[in-house]
Design a protein around this motif. Structure first.
Motif, short mmCIF file in Angstrom:
data_model
loop_
_atom_site.label_atom_id
_atom_site.label_comp_id
_atom_site.label_asym_id
_atom_site.label_seq_id
_atom_site.Cartn_x
_atom_site.Cartn_y
_atom_site.Cartn_z
N SER A 198 94.56 -18.66 74.72
CA SER A 198 93.34 -19.45 74.56
C SER A 198 93.10 -20.31 75.78
N ARG A 199 91.86 -20.67 75.96
CA ARG A 199 91.46 -21.60 77.02
C ARG A 199 90.28 -22.42 76.54
N THR A 200 90.10 -23.51 77.25
CA THR A 200 88.97 -24.39 76.91
C THR A 200 88.00 -24.38 78.08
N GLY A 247 83.55 -24.40 75.13
CA GLY A 247 84.45 -24.66 74.01
C GLY A 247 85.70 -23.81 74.11
N GLU A 248 86.42 -23.64 72.99
CA GLU A 248 87.66 -22.89 72.94
C GLU A 248 87.37 -21.39 72.97
N GLU A 249 88.04 -20.67 73.84
CA GLU A 249 87.89 -19.21 73.89
C GLU A 249 89.27 -18.58 73.78
N THR A 250 89.33 -17.45 73.16
CA THR A 250 90.61 -16.73 73.02
C THR A 250 90.43 -15.27 73.37
N SER A 308 85.09 -17.15 82.56
CA SER A 308 84.71 -18.29 81.73
C SER A 308 83.20 -18.40 81.52
#
Lengths: 293, 640
Positions: B168-170, B174-177, B225
């Motif tokens: 996951s990353r922010t 928002g939060e992405e996985t 991103s």
């Protein structure tokens, strides 16, 4: 042996003899020093000693007159005390079918030790007083030793040794083997593979004699054959030895050191008598006479 | 002569073997002399081996941890490659990389889905620590993972099962996985502290790191991103009307900021790609603003927004970012990238005021002018072989649809050509992509930054063996790395080894010299006893050299046999001293356990030493034997 009658004069006869002699010595004087004695031990050969092919020379004399010392010089085991004063010291050999004359006095003067050793190895054989076989070797290997030192091919060595073993009767019946390791031939064991420490006195002496002539030397020295054996055994061994010598391809001669008159008379063709010196320790050749021509 | 020489050797061998009862004690004497040397060598080797044992058994003995010693400098892939290639002794480099992921057991049918947070550490094939645990990941497959027994138990998985790894990353959105499927290669048994850890291949974790930093991971299909690269321009067009053009002060101001402005005569530029009719364009003054130093062959790319220029100039100018339109190829129309504010006085000069020169940020849409009846997808073939699809922009303006359209067939180069209109930013980003300054993420249709190489704070590297550690540490220190290793301990062991080796050589030399003297006296006596035999040989014609060789060869044979005897005895003693008796037995109460290791090299040294000892000790006796008077020797031999 050439006869006097076939020549024009005694001098011609002498010349002919000398041209064919195996060994000629004259004017030899050997001096030995001993640290325990102030005087030197002297051995002399004042007159010409000529050994012809086929001769069986017996050097006779009482103990201590220098017989063995003379043997060591004639057999090239020791250098003459003064090689320059020797009149004659020659060895005549047959090599590759041709005669060759070797001036031993000259070689000693030049101190050509390597040449001397080579001559001794090739042309001289020794059967010494106690036999002096090599204890680590078998009978066959002892007899073969001079052949190997002289570069004989394997096949020739084998046949020569087989001949000598047979000629000297080096066999033993099975019941007499006493555990000696030998090559069986029916009921008889060939002693070729036996170690020398398993031999009887007579067998030992015969092996020593066989070794001395194995390489067909020109000159064979036999030192006191009765020293280690009784006369009968010695006679037997010498007879076989003499027969082989006479039947040999090369015109060899043998020189036997002995104090046994009877043995000398029976086998010798030339008797060299030595007598002690009067005024000093040592001995000299006093008489050279040819017998049993 | 060679035949005689070989016969001498044969005689020596026969004498040695058949009369061994006279020589066997000689063998024992010489063996007794060299045996202590062998044991000393074995003790030294065993002692050093004990010291090294712990370091050898554990891979940490040859592990070196490095940090960059230069402030701000990080260890990247290029650095790792340089170290592997240029530093001798390095076996493996593993940058320190770890990531917390969510591991999910695949749900099969009605099986319960289990999730667990796991910290994954980077590993590489050949990792000695995993190899020691029997869990090494084989090469050639980056989709393998090693998990701890705790993780395996909690997830209910075993070797060979597949698990999903969620990273996951922010981002600004928002939060992405993203997910990846990994297969369990092995399970690490943990003795004491149980942890939720795993090991995955370094390339896989590197890609995770890349994605978390916002880059597109093409190999895994993980999107970037979503933020496009900043648009880069090498030129701007500043439009002014009448006398209200850029003043000298404006020009100086621009120059101060590193830009040059000059009037342009280029028709496309003056007519804004034909959007302004030439008649109207006559009343305009069009300036071309470029970064200082920029040339057509070597343009300088900047990211300044057009509004910045409008703000710093006093003139009432309209500045648009300018990328030359594309034409030709598969394009039937001109592809124009212009962004023009809706409320801009320049629109009054446009042939059609409603031309969609609007700040469209959507990267994958276009407007056709004149409009197309079929409103199809527009395919752009880029110079990098990637095909871009542009969707027609859904127009909210009826004016756009009913805009004045001149007959395209009557238009010429000075008029308004049919065009596809995209935003200035899109055309600029397309250019950056084709220049290789950006990548295109097809899943989002966005031009994104090229991935930059990952960099790491520290790395673990392993040497081939522990003896290479000190040298590698020295090399790394010279390259400005901070280093942590067992180098100190290893150097200390090396020093001890050298000291002990010196001690052994000193003692061995003394023993060897003593041995020579002993052999000399023994062989002198032995040769004297054999005078008779030697005399016979000389009488038969063996030369002095032959006698010398005989005695020497016999002594060498003695040495060989003594060396072998010492070797056998040495092995036996080694086994006995190293044997550990059963605890509780009588022997266990008093028998010391000594570490002694007899190596092949030690045995070779001892055998060679025995031969040399015997041969050197035999030289003088052999010389004396060769000088004996043959007949005297025979006579003397009769009485011995």
């Amino acid at each position: 042996m050439p006869s006097l009658n076939s020549h024009n004069s005694p001098r011609d006869y002498q010349i002919h003899i000398h041209m064919n002699a195996v060994l000629e010595v004259e004017g030899l004087e050997q001096r030995l020093s001993d640290s325990e004695r102030p005087e030197q031990f002297v051995v002399r050969v004042p007159d010409r000693l000529v050994v012809m092919p086929g001769d069986f020379v017996a050097i006779l004399g009482p103990s201590g007159c220098g017989k063995t010392t003379l043997l060591t010089v004639l057999g090239l085991l020791r250098a003459p005390t003064d090689a320059t004063s020797i009149k004659t010291f020659r060895l005549r050999v047959q090599e590759d079918g041709a005669n060759r004359e070797i001036d031993l006095a000259h070689l000693w003067r030049r101190r050509a030790q390597s040449s001397i050793e080579g001559i001794r190895r090739r042309f001289i054989g020794f059967a010494l007083q106690s036999g002096e076989l090599l204890p680590a070797l078998t009978v066959r290997e002892n007899i073969e030793a001079p052949l190997r030192l002289n570069g004989w091919a394997s096949r020739l060595r084998t046949s020569r040794v087989d001949h000598l073993i047979s000629a000297f009767g080096l066999k033993r019946a099975r019941q007499e083997s006493n555990g000696v390791f030998g090559k069986p031939n029916g009921d008889i064991y060939d002693l070729g593979m036996a170690r020398v420490n398993k031999l009887s006195g007579g067998e030992y002496q015969r092996v020593s004699l066989a070794r001395s002539i194995a390489h067909e030397p020109q000159l064979i020295f036999v030192d006191e054959p009765t020293a280690a054996l009784n006369r009968e055994l010695a006679r037997g061994a010498l007879q076989e030895f003499r027969n082989l010598l006479d039947s040999g391809r090369t015109s060899s001669a043998a020189i036997m050191i002995t104090h046994d008159e009877q043995l000398a008379e029976e086998f010798a063709t030339l008797i060299v008598r030595m007598a002690p010196l009067k005024n000093e320790p040592g001995g000299s050749v006093v008489d050279i006479s040819r017998v049993n021509p | 002569m060679l035949g005689r020489l070989s016969y001498y050797l044969h005689l020596a061998w026969l004498d040695f073997t058949r009369l061994r009862h006279t020589t066997q004690h000689h063998v024992v004497i010489i063996a007794g002399i060299v045996l202590p040397i062998l044991l000393l060598l074995g003790l030294k080797r065993g002692h050093v081996a004990e010291l090294r044992k712990e370091l050898l058994e554990s891979p940490t003995g040859r592990q070196i941890t490095i940090w960059s010693g230069q402030h701000g400098a990080l260890i990247d892939n290029q650095c790792v490659e340089d170290l592997s290639r240029n530093v001798a002794g390095i076996d493996l480099v593993i940058p320190e990389l770890q990531r917390v992921v969510t591991m999910v057991r695949n749900a099969d049918g009605n099986a319960e889905v289990k999730e667990l947070d796991v910290t994954l550490f980077a590993t590489r094939p050949g990792d000695p620590i995993l190899r020691q645990a029997g869990c090494e990941i084989p090469s050639g497959n980056d989709s393998l993972v090693v998990i701890s027994d705790l993780v395996a138990t909690q997830l209910g998985v075993q070797v060979g099962d597949n698990v999903d790894v969620i990273v996951s990353r922010t981002t600004s959105r928002g939060e992405e996985t993203v997910r990846a499927k990994l297969q369990i290669a092995s399970i690490l048994q943990q003795d004491t502290e149980k942890s939720q850890i795993g090991f995955s291949t370094f390339p896989f974790l590197d890609r995770c790191d890349q994605w978390v930093r916002g880059f597109w991971v093409e190999s895994l299909g993980w999107p970037a991103s979503g933020d496009p690269i900043p648009a880069r321009y090498c030129a701007y067009l500043a439009f002014t009307e009448g006398p209200a053009t850029l003043t000298d002060e404006d020009l100086r101001t621009l120059k101060d900021r590193g830009f040059l402005a000059e009037l342009t005569a280029d028709a496309l530029e003056r007519t804004l790609a034909g959007a302004i009719s030439p008649d109207k364009a006559e009343t305009l003054t069009v300036w071309r603003v470029t970064p200082e130093g920029s040339t057509p062959d070597s343009p300088v790319w900047v990211t300044n927004p057009p509004a910045e220029f409008e703000a710093i100039t006093h003139a009432d100018d309209v500045v648009v970012a300018w990328t030359p339109p594309r034409q030709g190829g598969d394009l039937e129309r001109l592809l124009v990238g212009v962004t023009l504010k809706k409320r801009s006085w320049l629109r009054a000069f446009l042939r059609s005021r409603s031309l969609a020169f609007e700040p469209l940020e959507a990267s994958s849409s276009y407007e056709a002018s004149p409009p197309l009846t079929d409103r199809a997808m527009l395919t752009l073939r880029t110079t990098r072989g990637v095909q871009l699809q542009l969707a027609p922009r859904s127009s909210e303006s009826d004016e756009a649809e009913n805009s004045v359209v001149e007959d395209p067939g009557l238009l010429d180069a000075s008029g308004m050509k049919p065009m596809y209109i995209v935003s200035a930013q899109y055309l600029a980003r397309l250019g950056a992509f084709e220049r290789g300054e950006a990548e295109y993420d097809p899943s989002t249709g966005v031009f994104v930054e090229k991935p930059t190489p990952s960099a790491y704070g520290k790395a673990r590297l392993f040497t081939h063996n522990i003896d290479e550690v000190p040298e590698v540490v020295e090399d790394l220190t010279k390259r400005n790395f901070s280093v942590k290793s067992e180098s100190g301990r290893i150097s200390e062991i090396h020093e001890q080894d050298s000291s002990l080796q010196l001690l052994v050589w000193v003692v061995a030399t003394g023993v060897f010299l003593f041995g020579i003297v002993t052999v000399f006296s023994v062989l002198l006596d032995s040769t004297d006893r054999k005078r008779g035999v030697l005399g016979i040989l000389r009488v038969m014609g063996v030369s002095r050299r032959g006698v010398f060789i005989l005695v020497l060869v016999r002594a060498a044979a003695l040495g060989i046999l003594a060396g072998l005897l010492a070797a056998i005895a040495g092995f036996a003693i080694e086994k006995f001293l190293s044997w550990v008796p059963t605890a509780g037995t009588f022997l266990a109460t008093w028998k010391p356990v000594v570490s002694i290791q007899v190596g092949v090299a030690d045995i070779a040294i001892v055998i060679l030493g025995a031969i040399l000892c015997a041969a050197i000790g035999a030289i003088l006796p052999a010389f004396r034997a060769s000088r004996i008077d043959p007949f005297d020797a025979i006579v003397e031999g009769r009485f011995t």
